[in-house]
Design a protein around this motif. Structure first.
Motif, PDB file in Angstrom:
ATOM      1  N   SER A 179       2.712  -1.786  15.330  1.00  0.00           N
ATOM      2  CA  SER A 179       2.674  -3.031  14.575  1.00  0.00           C
ATOM      3  C   SER A 179       1.260  -3.605  14.573  1.00  0.00           C
ATOM      4  O   SER A 179       0.468  -3.354  15.483  1.00  0.00           O
ATOM      5  CB  SER A 179       3.646  -4.052  15.165  1.00  0.00           C
ATOM      6  N   HIS A 180       0.938  -4.398  13.565  1.00  0.00           N
ATOM      7  CA  HIS A 180      -0.370  -5.027  13.367  1.00  0.00           C
ATOM      8  C   HIS A 180      -1.480  -3.990  13.204  1.00  0.00           C
ATOM      9  O   HIS A 180      -2.617  -4.233  13.579  1.00  0.00           O
ATOM     10  CB  HIS A 180      -0.715  -6.011  14.500  1.00  0.00           C
ATOM     11  N   THR A 181      -1.133  -2.826  12.673  1.00  0.00           N
ATOM     12  CA  THR A 181      -2.143  -1.822  12.359  1.00  0.00           C
ATOM     13  C   THR A 181      -1.883  -1.295  10.956  1.00  0.00           C
ATOM     14  O   THR A 181      -0.765  -1.358  10.448  1.00  0.00           O
ATOM     15  CB  THR A 181      -2.097  -0.635  13.338  1.00  0.00           C
ATOM     16  N   VAL A 182      -2.950  -0.779  10.337  1.00  0.00           N
ATOM     17  CA  VAL A 182      -2.805  -0.175   9.020  1.00  0.00           C
ATOM     18  C   VAL A 182      -1.955   1.084   9.153  1.00  0.00           C
ATOM     19  O   VAL A 182      -2.138   1.866  10.086  1.00  0.00           O
ATOM     20  CB  VAL A 182      -4.193   0.148   8.443  1.00  0.00           C
ATOM     21  N   CYS A 183      -1.035   1.271   8.220  1.00  0.00           N
ATOM     22  CA  CYS A 183      -0.184   2.461   8.253  1.00  0.00           C
ATOM     23  C   CYS A 183      -1.035   3.695   7.989  1.00  0.00           C
ATOM     24  O   CYS A 183      -1.740   3.755   6.987  1.00  0.00           O
ATOM     25  CB  CYS A 183       0.911   2.337   7.201  1.00  0.00           C
ATOM     26  N   PRO A 184      -1.024   4.683   8.877  1.00  0.00           N
ATOM     27  CA  PRO A 184      -1.856   5.869   8.649  1.00  0.00           C
ATOM     28  C   PRO A 184      -1.332   6.757   7.534  1.00  0.00           C
ATOM     29  O   PRO A 184      -2.057   7.603   7.024  1.00  0.00           O
ATOM     30  CB  PRO A 184      -1.814   6.589  10.007  1.00  0.00           C
ATOM     31  N   GLU A 185      -0.064   6.567   7.136  1.00  0.00           N
ATOM     32  CA  GLU A 185       0.518   7.428   6.109  1.00  0.00           C
ATOM     33  C   GLU A 185       0.112   6.986   4.707  1.00  0.00           C
ATOM     34  O   GLU A 185      -0.241   7.806   3.869  1.00  0.00           O
ATOM     35  CB  GLU A 185       2.048   7.429   6.225  1.00  0.00           C
ATOM     36  N   CYS A 186       0.180   5.662   4.436  1.00  0.00           N
ATOM     37  CA  CYS A 186      -0.113   5.183   3.083  1.00  0.00           C
ATOM     38  C   CYS A 186      -1.358   4.307   3.036  1.00  0.00           C
ATOM     39  O   CYS A 186      -1.832   3.985   1.938  1.00  0.00           O
ATOM     40  CB  CYS A 186       1.085   4.412   2.516  1.00  0.00           C
ATOM     41  N   GLY A 187      -1.923   3.919   4.182  1.00  0.00           N
ATOM     42  CA  GLY A 187      -3.144   3.122   4.194  1.00  0.00           C
ATOM     43  C   GLY A 187      -2.947   1.679   3.800  1.00  0.00           C
ATOM     44  O   GLY A 187      -3.904   0.993   3.473  1.00  0.00           O
ATOM     45  N   GLN A 188      -1.717   1.184   3.827  1.00  0.00           N
ATOM     46  CA  GLN A 188      -1.460  -0.198   3.435  1.00  0.00           C
ATOM     47  C   GLN A 188      -1.216  -1.049   4.667  1.00  0.00           C
ATOM     48  O   GLN A 188      -0.816  -0.576   5.723  1.00  0.00           O
ATOM     49  CB  GLN A 188      -0.236  -0.277   2.509  1.00  0.00           C
ATOM     50  N   TYR A 189      -1.458  -2.366   4.497  1.00  0.00           N
ATOM     51  CA  TYR A 189      -1.235  -3.303   5.591  1.00  0.00           C
ATOM     52  C   TYR A 189      -0.672  -4.593   5.019  1.00  0.00           C
ATOM     53  O   TYR A 189      -1.024  -4.997   3.916  1.00  0.00           O
ATOM     54  CB  TYR A 189      -2.537  -3.606   6.335  1.00  0.00           C
ATOM     55  N   GLY A 190       0.184  -5.265   5.753  1.00  0.00           N
ATOM     56  CA  GLY A 190       0.711  -6.557   5.331  1.00  0.00           C
ATOM     57  C   GLY A 190       2.205  -6.636   5.536  1.00  0.00           C
ATOM     58  O   GLY A 190       2.833  -5.713   6.025  1.00  0.00           O
ATOM     59  N   GLU A 191       2.747  -7.815   5.183  1.00  0.00           N
ATOM     60  CA  GLU A 191       4.179  -8.011   5.306  1.00  0.00           C
ATOM     61  C   GLU A 191       4.877  -7.495   4.052  1.00  0.00           C
ATOM     62  O   GLU A 191       4.244  -7.124   3.080  1.00  0.00           O
ATOM     63  CB  GLU A 191       4.499  -9.503   5.483  1.00  0.00           C
ATOM     64  N   LYS A 192       6.189  -7.550   4.108  1.00  0.00           N
ATOM     65  CA  LYS A 192       7.003  -7.144   2.958  1.00  0.00           C
ATOM     66  C   LYS A 192       6.594  -7.962   1.734  1.00  0.00           C
ATOM     67  O   LYS A 192       6.395  -9.175   1.830  1.00  0.00           O
ATOM     68  CB  LYS A 192       8.470  -7.397   3.304  1.00  0.00           C
TER      69      LYS A 192
END
Ligand code: ZN
Length: 65
Positions: free
Chosen positions: A41-54
């Motif tokens: 949590s609180h990290t950029v997703c390594p799979e899609c490179g996106q960050y943020g809430e829903k």
């Protein structure tokens, strides 16, 4: 500030510290509906490179293919 009245014995200190152990990190599911990969949590997703809430996901890094 509270101050200890007596020095804690080495035995007591060591028996308390014997309970210190590493815990496994908890992973959250990516909020990107197209990805859903697990990442810390609180990290950029390594799979899609996106960050943020829903509904507020934004591209932070570009993922190399
Ligand atoms: Zn993702």
């Amino acid at each position: 500030m509270a101050v200890p009245k007596r020095r804690m014995s080495r035995s007591n200190t060591r028996s308390r510290r014997s309970q210190f152990k590493a815990a496994p990190i908890t992973l959250s599911v990516c909020a990107n509906p197209a990805c859903r990969a697990k990442h810390p949590s609180h990290t950029v997703c390594p799979e899609c490179g996106q960050y943020g809430e829903k509904d507020k996901m934004r591209q932070v890094i570009e993922v190399e293919v």
